[in-house]
Structure formats: structure tokens, C-alpha cells
Design an enzyme around this catalytic site. Sequence first.
Site, PDB file in Angstrom:
ATOM      1  N   SER A 150     -17.704  17.907   3.237  1.00 64.03           N
ATOM      2  CA  SER A 150     -16.816  18.774   2.761  1.00 64.03           C
ATOM      3  C   SER A 150     -15.634  18.481   1.933  1.00 64.03           C
ATOM      4  O   SER A 150     -15.006  19.218   1.112  1.00 64.03           O
ATOM      5  CB  SER A 150     -16.206  19.889   3.832  1.00 64.03           C
ATOM      6  OG  SER A 150     -15.248  19.131   4.910  1.00 64.03           O
ATOM      7  N   LYS A 192      -9.196  19.958   5.735  1.00 62.70           N
ATOM      8  CA  LYS A 192      -9.339  20.366   4.548  1.00 62.70           C
ATOM      9  C   LYS A 192      -7.963  20.247   3.763  1.00 62.70           C
ATOM     10  O   LYS A 192      -6.984  19.820   4.125  1.00 62.70           O
ATOM     11  CB  LYS A 192      -9.640  21.699   4.760  1.00 62.70           C
ATOM     12  CG  LYS A 192     -10.585  22.319   5.678  1.00 62.70           C
ATOM     13  CD  LYS A 192     -11.956  21.986   5.019  1.00 62.70           C
ATOM     14  CE  LYS A 192     -13.263  22.535   6.279  1.00 62.70           C
ATOM     15  NZ  LYS A 192     -14.489  22.051   5.564  1.00 62.70           N
TER      16      LYS A 192
END
Length: 358
Positions: free
Chosen positions: A42, A129
Amino acid sequence: MTKEKKKKSATREWVDALVFAVIAASLIRWLLLEPFTIPTGSMEKSLLVGDFLFVSKMHYGTRIPKTPLQVPLTHQKIWGTDLKSYSDAIELPYFRLPGFTSIKRNDVVVFNYPAEYEYPVDLKTNYIKRAVAVPGDILEIKKGQVYINGELGDNPEKMQFTYDVLTDKNLSIEFFEDYGIDRDSFYPFSNGVGYMVSATDEMVENLKKSPAIKNVTKRLEREDMGESKIFPDGAYFGWNRDNWGPMEIPGEGTTIQINEETMAKYAFTIEKYEGLDNMEVRDNKLFIDGQQVNSYTFKQNYYFMMGDNRHDSLDSRYWGFVPEDHVVGKAWFLWLSLDKHKSMFSKIRWNRFFNGID
């Protein structure tokens, strides 16, 4: 006459050394640094699967454990078993020691996955993230591009999107690797006309120059084509992964007026993360402790997190804001990187050792 001190046995010395090591490691892990491994793509290509990094607890301030009764150096389970590693008989209120800084826009942050409600906050699964928006920001995504307060947002240097790569040739793993695209980042179409590829802008520009490639097109969702799985209600607002907002990121002290739109946007966050014992939404009206309120002031800061691999990241676009009490720390630097597709010493990505994380 003094009594001679009895010498410790070898076993006792080993036990004492082990206890000291566990205590020291636990304190370092809690107060200063915690190791973390990148398990998914990701954050590609900024962070790679197989990167090992240290997370700094000091930058944003060390968080006091909410669940203090826990087997040292474990997370949710005791190693190699399905047994819980903790007891929730005692749960402490949220408190964070002073840090060096606060979360800044575009920081790479490790946090507890908010939507994992079966565990205490500090024992939820760790995610990593990028904080694309912070409290007070008005975030909008248009055709995959982030905008902050109406202005173009900063893009990560190695941000990826998914592309349709059309070709009439059967391309090899080596072909894609020559362009920096690893074997987990491309998939052949079932009809044989090409590949779905995750790549950076630079990789795409180089691919376009190849005589083997006919056409390269970015896979963007249509505007106003709402997705029900998008937070807070993509079907209601007509939002999707590439076209989202505008929406203000709430912070401590942010006050909203209660109406249909604000309840659609913020009711979920208020219910799940604001620590209210008795909260209810009826007919787009907010009730707290049985009393209707016409406005609400948030109790903590929230952040909007996105992966740099924008089309292969389950992030705030899907499950919502990250509350401040879920923040673990700042991703600081790499100390090891291993390529799962290689063997022996070729597995080691030597050029990534001790790289800082931006």
C-alpha cells in the site's frame, strides 16, 4: 567477620540476564522505538514489502498503554498461539507524554487500525500510511489528485497509480523489472490484450517509450460515480476513491452544526471514537445522554491517512479518520530490507539500509 557472598549459579545468571533484557527491550519499545515491518504494497514505491523500519514514539509523544496487563514484547496474541496476550481487566484513560512535534501534513505515520473494534485501542493492528490531511484541512480529491484547502496538495515522489497497459506481446517478468516494476505489481488481462500495472509517473513515461507497448491509460473512477464502500457514505455523496470531498478534517475544538449533511459526514466518527457512552442519531438529529443537541464540539484531533500506492491501499477513503489516540508514532528510518522474490544474499536491498523515511 564478614560472611562470604554466595556466588550465583550459571542458571541464575542466565535468568537474571534474560529478565533484564526483556525489561530493557520492553521499555525501549514503549518509550522510544518500536520495530515495524511493511507487510503489503500500500506504500509502494516509497516503502517496499519486506522493509524493516523503526517507529519513533518520541516524535509525537509516547502514549501511555491503555492495556497495561500484557505479556511483554507481544501484541494481540502470545507468540505461536491463539491465546490473548493481554487482560482488559484494567484499562487506563488516554494520555500521551510531550513529544518533539505534532503530526504534520505528509508525515508517514504508524497507527492502530481504527475499525478493528474487537481489541483495545493500543492493541489494534498497526497500519502505516501518509497523513495527507490534518485537523482543520478541507480535503478534496479530484481525478486522483489531492487538494488541500483548495490548493494542489504535495504528491509523494514515488506515488503509484494503476494503469491499463495494452500490448499484443506476452511480456516477461524481466521486461517489467527493467522498468522497476516488480512481479507483484502487474497482472495479465484474461483476454490477453495487456496488463494491469501499478507504477509511478516515471515508470509510466518509460513504458510508453517501449516499442512493445501500444497504449497506457490511468485507471480513474468517473466523477459523481459514488461507491457505497467509500467513507463516509460514497453512494450518498457521489464520492469514490479518485473523487472525494470536499470535507473538513475535524480536530479538538472543532464545532459543527447538526443537520442532515453533517450527520452523514461525522456521525460515525462521533459514535465510534469520541468516547460517548450514550449517543444516538435519529432523523438526522443528535442525542447525547437522551438530550438533543444542535451542535457538537470534537474532543480530539483526527487525521486523513492514504497509502502512496493510491489504487492499492485500504485507507481513510474506506474506513474513515484516524483518531489521535490511535497514533503509535512516526515512521523514522529503515534498518533492513529484504526482497521476498530473491534468494541468499541477493534478497538484501543494501541500498535501503538506514534510509530516512520522507
